[in-house]
Design a protein around this motif. Structure first.
Motif, short mmCIF file in Angstrom:
data_model
loop_
_atom_site.label_atom_id
_atom_site.label_comp_id
_atom_site.label_asym_id
_atom_site.label_seq_id
_atom_site.Cartn_x
_atom_site.Cartn_y
_atom_site.Cartn_z
N PHE A 1 6.65 -42.58 -61.11
CA PHE A 1 7.56 -41.83 -60.25
C PHE A 1 6.88 -40.58 -59.72
O PHE A 1 7.17 -40.14 -58.60
N GLY A 2 5.97 -40.01 -60.51
CA GLY A 2 5.20 -38.86 -60.03
C GLY A 2 4.38 -39.19 -58.80
O GLY A 2 4.22 -38.36 -57.90
N VAL A 3 3.84 -40.42 -58.74
CA VAL A 3 3.11 -40.86 -57.56
C VAL A 3 4.05 -40.94 -56.36
O VAL A 3 3.69 -40.55 -55.24
N MET A 4 5.25 -41.44 -56.58
CA MET A 4 6.23 -41.52 -55.50
C MET A 4 6.62 -40.13 -55.02
O MET A 4 6.74 -39.89 -53.81
N LEU B 1 8.02 -49.14 -51.76
CA LEU B 1 6.87 -49.24 -52.66
C LEU B 1 5.59 -49.50 -51.88
O LEU B 1 4.54 -48.88 -52.15
N SER B 2 5.65 -50.40 -50.91
CA SER B 2 4.49 -50.67 -50.06
C SER B 2 4.07 -49.42 -49.30
O SER B 2 2.88 -49.12 -49.17
N HIS B 3 5.05 -48.70 -48.79
CA HIS B 3 4.79 -47.45 -48.06
C HIS B 3 4.09 -46.44 -48.94
O HIS B 3 3.10 -45.81 -48.53
N VAL B 4 4.56 -46.27 -50.17
CA VAL B 4 3.96 -45.31 -51.09
C VAL B 4 2.54 -45.71 -51.46
O VAL B 4 1.61 -44.89 -51.42
N LEU B 5 2.35 -46.99 -51.80
CA LEU B 5 1.03 -47.45 -52.24
C LEU B 5 0.01 -47.43 -51.10
O LEU B 5 -1.20 -47.32 -51.35
N SER B 6 0.48 -47.49 -49.87
CA SER B 6 -0.43 -47.45 -48.73
C SER B 6 -0.88 -46.03 -48.42
O SER B 6 -1.85 -45.83 -47.68
N ASN B 7 -0.16 -45.06 -48.97
CA ASN B 7 -0.46 -43.66 -48.64
C ASN B 7 -0.89 -42.82 -49.82
O ASN B 7 -1.18 -41.63 -49.66
N ILE C 1 -0.27 -56.19 -50.67
CA ILE C 1 -0.52 -54.78 -50.40
C ILE C 1 -2.02 -54.52 -50.25
O ILE C 1 -2.47 -53.82 -49.34
N VAL C 2 -2.80 -55.12 -51.13
CA VAL C 2 -4.25 -54.88 -51.14
C VAL C 2 -4.94 -55.46 -49.92
O VAL C 2 -5.78 -54.79 -49.28
N ASP C 3 -4.61 -56.70 -49.55
CA ASP C 3 -5.34 -57.31 -48.42
C ASP C 3 -4.82 -56.85 -47.06
O ASP C 3 -5.51 -56.97 -46.04
N GLY C 4 -3.60 -56.31 -47.02
CA GLY C 4 -3.09 -55.72 -45.79
C GLY C 4 -2.83 -56.70 -44.67
O GLY C 4 -2.67 -56.30 -43.51
N ILE D 1 5.72 -55.70 -44.87
CA ILE D 1 7.11 -55.87 -45.29
C ILE D 1 8.02 -55.19 -44.29
O ILE D 1 7.81 -54.04 -43.94
N THR D 2 9.04 -55.92 -43.84
CA THR D 2 10.00 -55.33 -42.89
C THR D 2 11.33 -55.02 -43.58
O THR D 2 12.10 -54.21 -43.09
N PHE D 3 11.63 -55.67 -44.73
CA PHE D 3 12.82 -55.35 -45.50
C PHE D 3 12.73 -56.08 -46.84
O PHE D 3 12.40 -57.25 -46.87
#
Length: 297
Positions: free
Chosen positions: A53-56, A237-243, A288-291, A295-297
Motif C-alpha cells: 500500500f505504501g507503493v500505491m 494496479l496496472s496504473h501503479v505498477l507502470s509508474n 503488465i511486464v510485456d506491455g 486494461i480498460t476495466f
C-alpha cells in the motif's frame, strides 16, 4: 446507524479527523472518486499489505491525488446499524490514517455536489435548473426516479428523489458527482469501481446521451469518456505498477490480488482487438511486464 444518517455518528470517530469537506482542487491534482467496493478493497490492502500500500500511496502522491467519497458511500461502508466504532476502525483505520498523510480525502454531501456544479452560475435559479437537468439525464433510465427528480424544487428534494430508490443509490450519486466536477472545470475524474452494471454500463450509456453532453458542453462521447475515467482495481494496479519501481512484481501482485480479483473478468485491449477474461496472478503480471495489452476495466 442512526436515522437519518450522519457522519457525526460515533461509528466514524476513528477516521473523522482524516477527512475534510473542502472540495477545492487545482489543475495539477488528479481527482479520484471511490465507491464502496474499492473503498473496502483498498482498506484491505492498507491493513494486510502495508508495504504494497505504501507503493500505491507513492503513486498517488506523485499525482497529487485527491479522493472524493460521497456520504452515501460512507453510509454503505458501515455495513449495518450494529457496526461499532471499534469494528469500523479495524476495517478502515489503516487506510484513512495512511492515505490522509499523503493525499486530501474529501467527504462530499449532496449539497456539495450541487455547490460544485453551480459554482460560478449566473444566478441561483439558473444554477438549480442546470443541476436538475443534469440529474434528470443521469437517471433517465429509471422513469419513476426521473419523475421524482423532475418534480423537485429544492436541493433537499433532489436528494430525497435520488435516495428514494436504494438500489444503486451510491452509483447514482457518483455519476452525478463526476458530472458536477467536469462541469466545474476538472479536466478528468477517475472513478475507482469494480461495478460492471451500475458503473461501467451506465457510464457507457451516459456517454451516448446527447442532451447530457450538451449540458456539460462536451462535443462528443469521446470527450466525455476521456473526462470520465473508470479504473477497476486491476486497472488501478496496472496504473501503479507502470509508474512505480517494484522489485518483484509477481510478489507484489500475489500480496494484493486475491482469489476474488482473479475470478473477475478483466476487460483488455490487444492492439485493435478487445477481450474480456479472467486472469490469474501470473497472467496478470506477465501482461503488465510485456506491455502488449492494456486494461480498460
Amino acid at each position: 446507524m442512526t436515522e437519518p444518517w450522519s457522519f457525526d455518528n460515533p461509528v466514524y470517530d476513528a477516521i473523522r479527523s482524516y477527512v475534510t469537506t473542502d472540495w477545492g482542487y487545482g489543475a495539477d491534482h488528479t481527482l479520484y472518486v471511490l465507491d464502496n467496493m474499492l473503498l473496502t478493497k483498498l482498506a484491505t490492502v492498507a491493513r494486510d499489505c502495508p508495504d504494497e500500500f505504501g507503493v500505491m500511496i507513492a503513486a498517488f502522491t506523485k499525482e497529487q491525488a485527491i479522493f472524493f467519497i460521497p456520504d452515501i458511500i460512507f453510509e454503505e461502508s458501515a455495513r449495518s446499524e450494529q457496526t461499532t466504532s471499534e469494528q469500523y476502525a479495524g476495517w478502515y483505520g489503516d487506510l484513512f490514517s495512511q492515505l490522509s498523510g499523503a493525499c486530501k480525502i474529501v467527504r462530499i454531501d449532496f449539497q456539495a455536489v450541487y455547490d460544485i456544479m453551480t459554482e460560478g452560475a449566473a444566478s441561483l435559479d439558473k444554477g438549480f435548473i442546470k443541476f436538475r437537468l443534469v440529474t434528470m439525464e443521469t437517471v433517465r433510465m429509471n422513469p419513476d426516479l426521473l419523475d421524482r427528480v423532475a418534480a423537485a424544487t429544492t436541493v433537499h428534494g433532489m436528494k430525497e428523489g435520488i435516495h428514494s430508490f436504494q438500489k444503486d443509490c451510491g452509483e447514482r450519486v457518483i455519476h452525478l458527482l463526476v458530472c458536477a466536477l467536469l462541469s466545474n472545470g476538472a479536466q478528468s475524474v477517475t472513478v475507482l469501481s469494480n461495478e460492471e452494471t451500475g458503473v461501467f454500463k451506465v457510464r457507457q450509456m451516459l456517454a451516448r446521451n446527447e442532451r447530457l453532453l450538451q449540458l456539460l458542453f462536451m462535443q462528443d462521447n469521446y470527450v466525455f469518456l476521456d473526462g470520465y475515467r473508470l479504473y477497476s482495481f486491476d486497472r488501478l494496479l496496472s496504473h501503479v505498477l507502470s509508474n512505480q519501481n517494484v522489485g518483484d512484481i509477481l510478489e507484489f501482485v500475489n500480496a494484493v490480488r486475491d482469489s476474488r480479483d482473479q475470478s473477475r473478468y478483466v476487460r483488455m485491449i490487444f492492439g485493435d482487438e478487445s477481450d474480456r477474461s479472467q486472469l490469474d496472478n501470473v497472467q496478470f503480471t506477465n501482461m503488465i511486464v510485456d506491455g502488449k495489452a492494456r486494461i480498460t476495466f
